[in-house]
Design a protein around this motif. Sequence first.
Motif, PDB file in Angstrom:
ATOM      1  N   ALA A 141       0.824  -1.216   0.000  1.00  0.00           N
ATOM      2  CA  ALA A 141       0.000   0.000   0.000  1.00  0.00           C
ATOM      3  C   ALA A 141       0.853   1.259   0.000  1.00  0.00           C
ATOM      4  O   ALA A 141       0.317   2.373   0.015  1.00  0.00           O
ATOM      5  CB  ALA A 141      -0.920   0.000   1.215  1.00  0.00           C
ATOM      6  N   GLY A 142       2.170   1.100  -0.007  1.00  0.00           N
ATOM      7  CA  GLY A 142       3.059   2.251  -0.020  1.00  0.00           C
ATOM      8  C   GLY A 142       3.183   2.947   1.320  1.00  0.00           C
ATOM      9  O   GLY A 142       3.600   4.103   1.377  1.00  0.00           O
ATOM     10  N   ARG A 143       2.869   2.240   2.410  1.00  0.00           N
ATOM     11  CA  ARG A 143       2.884   2.864   3.727  1.00  0.00           C
ATOM     12  C   ARG A 143       4.151   2.564   4.523  1.00  0.00           C
ATOM     13  O   ARG A 143       4.302   3.064   5.636  1.00  0.00           O
ATOM     14  CB  ARG A 143       1.664   2.407   4.522  1.00  0.00           C
ATOM     15  CG  ARG A 143       0.329   2.708   3.858  1.00  0.00           C
ATOM     16  CD  ARG A 143       0.098   4.194   3.704  1.00  0.00           C
ATOM     17  NE  ARG A 143       0.135   4.889   4.988  1.00  0.00           N
ATOM     18  CZ  ARG A 143      -0.912   4.996   5.793  1.00  0.00           C
ATOM     19  NH1 ARG A 143      -2.072   4.452   5.445  1.00  0.00           N
ATOM     20  NH2 ARG A 143      -0.816   5.646   6.938  1.00  0.00           N
ATOM     21  N   LEU A 144       5.041   1.755   3.977  1.00  0.00           N
ATOM     22  CA  LEU A 144       6.290   1.424   4.651  1.00  0.00           C
ATOM     23  C   LEU A 144       7.485   1.894   3.835  1.00  0.00           C
ATOM     24  O   LEU A 144       7.436   1.907   2.596  1.00  0.00           O
ATOM     25  CB  LEU A 144       6.412  -0.093   4.866  1.00  0.00           C
ATOM     26  CG  LEU A 144       5.684  -0.723   6.042  1.00  0.00           C
ATOM     27  CD1 LEU A 144       5.931  -2.230   6.029  1.00  0.00           C
ATOM     28  CD2 LEU A 144       6.148  -0.144   7.362  1.00  0.00           C
ATOM     29  N   ARG A 145       8.549   2.252   4.506  1.00  0.00           N
ATOM     30  CA  ARG A 145       9.802   2.503   3.805  1.00  0.00           C
ATOM     31  C   ARG A 145      10.169   1.234   3.030  1.00  0.00           C
ATOM     32  O   ARG A 145      10.004   0.118   3.539  1.00  0.00           O
ATOM     33  CB  ARG A 145      10.899   2.839   4.806  1.00  0.00           C
ATOM     34  CG  ARG A 145      10.640   4.087   5.616  1.00  0.00           C
ATOM     35  CD  ARG A 145      11.670   4.238   6.713  1.00  0.00           C
ATOM     36  NE  ARG A 145      13.010   4.399   6.168  1.00  0.00           N
ATOM     37  CZ  ARG A 145      13.837   5.385   6.518  1.00  0.00           C
ATOM     38  NH1 ARG A 145      13.459   6.290   7.409  1.00  0.00           N
ATOM     39  NH2 ARG A 145      15.041   5.473   6.003  1.00  0.00           N
ATOM     40  N   PRO A 146      10.687   1.370   1.817  1.00  0.00           N
ATOM     41  CA  PRO A 146      10.910   0.179   0.988  1.00  0.00           C
ATOM     42  C   PRO A 146      11.938  -0.795   1.555  1.00  0.00           C
ATOM     43  O   PRO A 146      11.898  -1.982   1.240  1.00  0.00           O
ATOM     44  CB  PRO A 146      11.373   0.773  -0.353  1.00  0.00           C
ATOM     45  CG  PRO A 146      11.837   2.152  -0.036  1.00  0.00           C
ATOM     46  CD  PRO A 146      10.990   2.619   1.102  1.00  0.00           C
ATOM     47  N   GLU A 147      12.852  -0.324   2.392  1.00  0.00           N
ATOM     48  CA  GLU A 147      13.882  -1.227   2.912  1.00  0.00           C
ATOM     49  C   GLU A 147      13.446  -1.974   4.170  1.00  0.00           C
ATOM     50  O   GLU A 147      14.200  -2.812   4.686  1.00  0.00           O
ATOM     51  CB  GLU A 147      15.193  -0.467   3.174  1.00  0.00           C
ATOM     52  CG  GLU A 147      15.127   0.541   4.322  1.00  0.00           C
ATOM     53  CD  GLU A 147      14.790   1.947   3.854  1.00  0.00           C
ATOM     54  OE1 GLU A 147      15.429   2.894   4.333  1.00  0.00           O
ATOM     55  OE2 GLU A 147      13.878   2.088   3.010  1.00  0.00           O
ATOM     56  N   VAL A 148      12.259  -1.695   4.674  1.00  0.00           N
ATOM     57  CA  VAL A 148      11.781  -2.356   5.894  1.00  0.00           C
ATOM     58  C   VAL A 148      11.374  -3.798   5.583  1.00  0.00           C
ATOM     59  O   VAL A 148      10.686  -4.064   4.596  1.00  0.00           O
ATOM     60  CB  VAL A 148      10.585  -1.588   6.493  1.00  0.00           C
ATOM     61  CG1 VAL A 148       9.931  -2.395   7.616  1.00  0.00           C
ATOM     62  CG2 VAL A 148      11.048  -0.239   7.022  1.00  0.00           C
ATOM     63  N   LEU A 155      12.529  -6.505  15.758  1.00  0.00           N
ATOM     64  CA  LEU A 155      13.456  -5.623  16.454  1.00  0.00           C
ATOM     65  C   LEU A 155      12.710  -4.513  17.189  1.00  0.00           C
ATOM     66  O   LEU A 155      13.083  -4.132  18.306  1.00  0.00           O
ATOM     67  CB  LEU A 155      14.438  -5.006  15.451  1.00  0.00           C
ATOM     68  CG  LEU A 155      15.500  -5.948  14.871  1.00  0.00           C
ATOM     69  CD1 LEU A 155      16.318  -5.230  13.806  1.00  0.00           C
ATOM     70  CD2 LEU A 155      16.417  -6.460  15.972  1.00  0.00           C
ATOM     71  N   ALA A 156      11.667  -3.982  16.562  1.00  0.00           N
ATOM     72  CA  ALA A 156      10.870  -2.930  17.207  1.00  0.00           C
ATOM     73  C   ALA A 156      10.223  -3.457  18.486  1.00  0.00           C
ATOM     74  O   ALA A 156      10.211  -2.782  19.520  1.00  0.00           O
ATOM     75  CB  ALA A 156       9.810  -2.403  16.242  1.00  0.00           C
ATOM     76  N   ALA A 184       6.864   5.993  13.510  1.00  0.00           N
ATOM     77  CA  ALA A 184       7.100   7.189  12.695  1.00  0.00           C
ATOM     78  C   ALA A 184       8.296   6.991  11.771  1.00  0.00           C
ATOM     79  O   ALA A 184       8.327   7.525  10.655  1.00  0.00           O
ATOM     80  CB  ALA A 184       7.320   8.401  13.593  1.00  0.00           C
ATOM     81  N   GLY A 185       9.260   6.211  12.225  1.00  0.00           N
ATOM     82  CA  GLY A 185      10.429   5.964  11.388  1.00  0.00           C
ATOM     83  C   GLY A 185      10.208   4.923  10.314  1.00  0.00           C
ATOM     84  O   GLY A 185      10.970   4.851   9.346  1.00  0.00           O
ATOM     85  N   LEU A 186       9.152   4.103  10.466  1.00  0.00           N
ATOM     86  CA  LEU A 186       8.889   3.053   9.485  1.00  0.00           C
ATOM     87  C   LEU A 186       8.087   3.548   8.289  1.00  0.00           C
ATOM     88  O   LEU A 186       8.096   2.926   7.229  1.00  0.00           O
ATOM     89  CB  LEU A 186       8.131   1.894  10.140  1.00  0.00           C
ATOM     90  CG  LEU A 186       8.898   1.078  11.182  1.00  0.00           C
ATOM     91  CD1 LEU A 186       7.991   0.042  11.802  1.00  0.00           C
ATOM     92  CD2 LEU A 186      10.115   0.429  10.562  1.00  0.00           C
ATOM     93  N   THR A 187       7.370   4.625   8.459  1.00  0.00           N
ATOM     94  CA  THR A 187       6.494   5.103   7.397  1.00  0.00           C
ATOM     95  C   THR A 187       6.842   6.541   7.048  1.00  0.00           C
ATOM     96  O   THR A 187       7.843   7.077   7.492  1.00  0.00           O
ATOM     97  CB  THR A 187       5.018   4.979   7.817  1.00  0.00           C
ATOM     98  OG1 THR A 187       4.188   5.251   6.690  1.00  0.00           O
ATOM     99  CG2 THR A 187       4.677   5.933   8.943  1.00  0.00           C
ATOM    100  N   GLY A 188       6.004   7.171   6.233  1.00  0.00           N
ATOM    101  CA  GLY A 188       6.239   8.559   5.844  1.00  0.00           C
ATOM    102  C   GLY A 188       6.901   8.667   4.486  1.00  0.00           C
ATOM    103  O   GLY A 188       6.996   7.696   3.736  1.00  0.00           O
ATOM    104  N   ASP A 189       7.386   9.828   4.189  1.00  0.00           N
ATOM    105  CA  ASP A 189       8.018  10.106   2.903  1.00  0.00           C
ATOM    106  C   ASP A 189       9.446   9.587   2.921  1.00  0.00           C
ATOM    107  O   ASP A 189      10.346  10.216   3.490  1.00  0.00           O
ATOM    108  CB  ASP A 189       7.991  11.609   2.634  1.00  0.00           C
ATOM    109  CG  ASP A 189       8.561  11.962   1.255  1.00  0.00           C
ATOM    110  OD1 ASP A 189       8.885  11.025   0.505  1.00  0.00           O
ATOM    111  OD2 ASP A 189       8.681  13.158   0.967  1.00  0.00           O
ATOM    112  N   ALA A 190       9.655   8.441   2.331  1.00  0.00           N
ATOM    113  CA  ALA A 190      10.985   7.833   2.348  1.00  0.00           C
ATOM    114  C   ALA A 190      12.018   8.711   1.654  1.00  0.00           C
ATOM    115  O   ALA A 190      13.201   8.714   2.013  1.00  0.00           O
ATOM    116  CB  ALA A 190      10.942   6.452   1.692  1.00  0.00           C
ATOM    117  N   ALA A 191      11.606   9.469   0.657  1.00  0.00           N
ATOM    118  CA  ALA A 191      12.549  10.306  -0.082  1.00  0.00           C
ATOM    119  C   ALA A 191      13.132  11.404   0.796  1.00  0.00           C
ATOM    120  O   ALA A 191      14.228  11.908   0.534  1.00  0.00           O
ATOM    121  CB  ALA A 191      11.853  10.917  -1.289  1.00  0.00           C
ATOM    122  N   ALA A 192      12.395  11.788   1.846  1.00  0.00           N
ATOM    123  CA  ALA A 192      12.850  12.866   2.716  1.00  0.00           C
ATOM    124  C   ALA A 192      13.693  12.351   3.874  1.00  0.00           C
ATOM    125  O   ALA A 192      14.128  13.127   4.712  1.00  0.00           O
ATOM    126  CB  ALA A 192      11.646  13.629   3.258  1.00  0.00           C
TER     127      ALA A 192
END
Length: 215
Positions: A141-148, A155-156, A184-192
């Motif tokens: 759904a595009g809600r996770l950073r791609p490297e997760v 680990l979390a 908050a670190g797992l999602t959001g704008d990965a490009a930023a």
Amino acid sequence: MPTETPGLPGRRRQAAQNDGAILDAAREVFLADPKAPIAAVAKRAGVGISALYRRYPAKEDLLRTLCQEGLHRYIAEAEAALAEPDPWDALAGFLRRVVEADVHSLTVHLAGTFPPDAELGRAAARADELATELVGRAAAAGRLRPEVVVQDVGLALEACAAVRVPDPERTRDLRRRVLAALLAGLTGDAAARPPLPGPPPQPGELSWRWRQSAE
């Protein structure tokens, strides 16, 4: 006609109450000290050592039951999350409930203290399968950073389980805070965001403690 056994329901009820008290006490005792003797559990539960041994002939049986209960709770929460329509809300809600239930503390503290059996192995495999599906849905759904990867979820949960202070309510508050930061670190704008450092955890890498106990 079957023979009447007056009092049997009462005995069963008492046995169930004893078992619940034993498991609650064992959780407290072994979270504080995984090497504690089983007599410490009987004392904390307020039951005789013979009553405890009738239910759990060895300490390993008690530890195994505690871990199985934790995995069953994890599985139930994951299955409930998969029924939710929004993939991110499903994953985040699942993690919050697992942290609130303090499921992962048992895994962190008890892994490697006894050899797992086949039933525990099946439950662990099912838990991993469900977590993988939850992470996969959120990623699609595009809600996770791609490297997760799904192991990052483990680990979390370990990070949250490591947070413990003498006040239980304060412990819960701090764990909620840590989880919110991690989410908050797992999602959001990965490009930023800068990429996560290092290679991701590999399948099976976090289960080394269980393999050690089986050797």
